[in-house]
Motif scaffolding. Structure first.
Motif, PDB file in Angstrom:
ATOM      1  N   GLN A  51      11.348 -29.896 -49.989  1.00  0.00           N
ATOM      2  CA  GLN A  51      12.646 -29.246 -50.129  1.00  0.00           C
ATOM      3  C   GLN A  51      13.488 -29.472 -48.884  1.00  0.00           C
ATOM      4  N   ASN A  99      18.089 -29.349 -47.217  1.00  0.00           N
ATOM      5  CA  ASN A  99      17.888 -29.100 -48.642  1.00  0.00           C
ATOM      6  C   ASN A  99      18.120 -30.434 -49.337  1.00  0.00           C
ATOM      7  N   LYS A 152      19.800 -17.185 -50.756  1.00  0.00           N
ATOM      8  CA  LYS A 152      20.121 -17.006 -52.175  1.00  0.00           C
ATOM      9  C   LYS A 152      20.098 -15.546 -52.614  1.00  0.00           C
ATOM     10  N   ASP A 153      19.379 -14.700 -51.860  1.00  0.00           N
ATOM     11  CA  ASP A 153      19.300 -13.290 -52.222  1.00  0.00           C
ATOM     12  C   ASP A 153      20.451 -12.469 -51.662  1.00  0.00           C
ATOM     13  N   LYS A 155      25.843 -13.945 -52.645  1.00  0.00           N
ATOM     14  CA  LYS A 155      26.257 -13.968 -54.047  1.00  0.00           C
ATOM     15  C   LYS A 155      27.754 -13.711 -54.161  1.00  0.00           C
ATOM     16  N   ASP A 159      26.329 -22.020 -56.648  1.00  0.00           N
ATOM     17  CA  ASP A 159      25.037 -21.551 -57.153  1.00  0.00           C
ATOM     18  C   ASP A 159      24.169 -21.222 -55.949  1.00  0.00           C
ATOM     19  N   SER A 200      21.123 -20.392 -55.517  1.00  0.00           N
ATOM     20  CA  SER A 200      19.791 -21.005 -55.483  1.00  0.00           C
ATOM     21  C   SER A 200      19.873 -22.484 -55.104  1.00  0.00           C
ATOM     22  N   HIS A 233      20.477 -22.849 -51.329  1.00  0.00           N
ATOM     23  CA  HIS A 233      19.577 -22.098 -50.454  1.00  0.00           C
ATOM     24  C   HIS A 233      19.083 -22.967 -49.293  1.00  0.00           C
TER      25      HIS A 233
END
Length: 586
Positions: free
Chosen positions: A53, A219, A513-514, A517, A537, A539, A542
């Motif tokens: 990743q 990423n 990602k948490d 938003k 997005d 996610s 991230h």
């Protein structure tokens, strides 16, 4: 067999012209062959890297020995101190960075030119000089650098990622300049003691037909950005101590932001672009500039100061004769620096056209809070609209119809990569702008600069010290990272080129990602704002870096860099305090 023996023989078959795919493949193989055998990674390691990743935070270190990891983790000023004290030699430093760059290239396919052999030779010469004279050659003695593949270096080709330029001098054969010509800035770096070790990929989103698509090491579902994305990746993975890219619309600033590194895009006329390959070379009203990329503001300052010490204006008439000005630097530790006399920052949360994505908004809040806690004065920044720069930038940058890019593609028959298809008509370049129309947009740019200058100077009426804002802070782009085909707005950086303002990019945080938003109450500022936010997005982004840019007045690089360091220091203190509070509450 002599000539007479060949009478009546069938004529020899002409050598088949190679396809662009064959030429590109041979180029890739030739570069790999320049890597010492003991540094070659196994296919399984390369395959494993491409499954990761992210590649930052340890993957590359796991491929290297302890000594190489130690040296390549040092910033340029620390490397200089090690060589000045005799703790490390130039050969040790250059070897470590070449070894790391070789690993990075194999797992990312990032380098268009590898120059390790010449780098070792130069490092040996530098060590001999040090042994004989007990001093360094110059302020960049033994410091390895990489560059975007626009800069000519003896012994290396310059393809600018065009297949048709391979084996030529800027697409031309038989010039006598192939592999022996050097750009002015390379001559300056050699005089300063710096050691070029190779050149890296380029093009929009750093996607080209030689190396393919370059992904972000933070990423690997995200782009490295462009067009200096190759250099940004090299710095993010510490393949050289600093790098040089080029910028006409954010091509240094955006990749720096997307890869979590620092960068300086100067005003035109501070760093030489003499004898540098470029597209649209005759467009000098908003010229391409060389920018510096690295892992600290200190390194950016060291490199610019060193380059200016060579008096580049003596060799390049387009460099302004402006030496480094210590008096322009701001010293926050001076005895008279009270809250009332501290310089003011302008602050732009958004430009009224496109709202940054949530992680960029959070990064901006962190910077605002850090500067507020440090006692600096912040003024909301509401200048003439970026919509005006949007109407100017593309017309000037691509007013020639990009004919030279089209011609370069035709040399090999390679297709335009997807990311630049919009530059052309279905079967050729666009019609160039007429001279009267071009002059009209140049006048519009002049008027826009005048309006912006008037606004900037008017801020003196609102600051506590009665002086205009020194710098302003804004997003670099609306997004943290770049999903392929999901980039819609570049005016945060395009505007700085239209205005010829210098900028420094500062990494702030990474996407969570948490946390990051979209606010359910979000209301778009424009149609493009809605498109941009709909593409977000959490996610998918991230782990991507989120950055800000600090923007200074034209030709004010010394003040800008010192103010950028203030932001870095304030952020460091801010994060330390927050971490302390978190530990207390845990």
């Amino acid at each position: 067999m002599d000539y007479d023996d060949c009478l009546g023989c069938p004529p020899a078959e002409p050598e088949a012209k190679k396809s662009w795919q064959e030429i590109a493949a041979e180029k890739r193989q030739a570069d790999l062959a320049k890597i010492p055998l003991e540094w070659v990674l196994s296919p399984s390691v390369v395959a494993e890297a491409r499954k990761q990743q992210k590649l930052v935070d340890g993957f590359v270190d796991g491929l290297l020995d302890e000594e190489t990891c130690y040296i390549t983790a040092l910033d340029a000023p620390d490397l200089l101190q090690q060589m000045r004290s005799g703790s490390k030699t130039a050969v040790q430093v250059v070897t470590a960075f070449c070894k790391r760059a070789a690993a990075i290239h194999q797992i990312t396919r990032n380098m268009l030119e590898i120059g390790f052999e010449a780098a070792f030779e130069r490092a040996t010469e530098l060590d001999s000089f040090f042994q004989a004279n007990k001093r360094l050659v110059g302020p960049l003695h033994g410091i390895p650098l990489t560059l975007k593949d626009q800069f000519h270096i003896k012994g290396l080709e310059t393809s600018m990622a065009f297949v048709g330029w391979i084996g030529t001098f800027e697409g031309k054969r038989g010039t006598g300049k192939e592999k022996i010509f050097e750009s002015e800035i390379i001559k300056e770096f050699r005089a300063l003691g710096a050691v070029p070790i190779g050149k890296v990929g380029t093009s929009a989103e750093t996607s080209n037909n030689i190396l393919g698509y370059l992904w972000s090491p933070h990423n690997q579902s995200l782009s490295s950005g462009g067009s200096s994305g190759g250099e940004a990746v090299m710095q993010a993975l510490r393949g050289s101590a600093f790098g040089i890219g080029t910028d006409i619309g954010g091509s240094v600033s955006m990749p720096a932001a997307f890869n979590g590194i620092f960068s300086l895009k100067p005003s035109s006329g501070r760093i030489s672009m003499k004898d540098v390959a470029n597209t649209g070379p005759g467009q000098l009203i908003m010229p391409t500039v060389a920018g510096i990329m690295g892992v600290s503001v200190t390194t950016l300052q060291l490199v610019l100061r060193s380059l200016l010490s060579t008096e580049p204006w003596l060799q390049d008439p387009y460099v302004i004769p402006l030496p480094w000005r210590e008096a322009e630097e701001y010293n926050p530790n001076s005895g008279d620096a009270t809250n009332e006399t501290k310089p003011s920052f302008g602050f732009m949360d958004n430009d009224g056209v496109v709202t940054p994505h949530p992680p960029v908004q959070r990064g901006l809040r962190m910077v605002r809070d850090a500067l507020n806690e440090a006692g600096f004065n912040l003024l909301d920044w509401n200048p003439p609209s970026n919509r005006e720069s949007e109407a100017i930038h593309g017309v000037i940058a691509r007013g020639d119809g990009c004919l030279d890019v089209w011609d370069a593609l035709q040399l090999s028959g390679e297709p335009e990569v997807h990311e630049i298809e919009g530059l052309f008509e279905p079967h050729g370049p666009r019609m160039p702008l007429s001279l009267p129309d071009y002059q009209d947009v140049v006048v519009r740019m002049r008027d826009y600069r005048n309006k912006y200058q008037t606004y900037w100077m008017s801020t003196a009426e609102k600051t506590t010290d009665g002086q205009p804002v020194e710098v302003f802070i804004s997003p670099v782009t609306p997004s943290a990272g770049l999903l392929p085909d999901k980039f819609f707005y570049a005016e945060y950086t395009n505007s700085t080129n239209v205005l010829d303002f210098p900028t420094v990019v500062i990494p702030v945080t990474t996407v969570d990602k948490d946390i990051d938003k979209v606010d359910p109450c979000f209301k778009p500022l424009s149609d493009i704002d809605k498109i941009n936010m709909d593409a977000y997005d959490p996610s998918a982004y991230h782990g991507a870096p989120a950055a800000v840019q600090v923007v200074g007045r034209r030709l004010g690089e010394e003040k800008l860099l010192s103010m950028a360091q203030i932001v870095v220091d304030a952020l460091k203190r801010y994060k330390t305090r927050r971490q302390g509070k978190c530990r207390l509450h845990s």
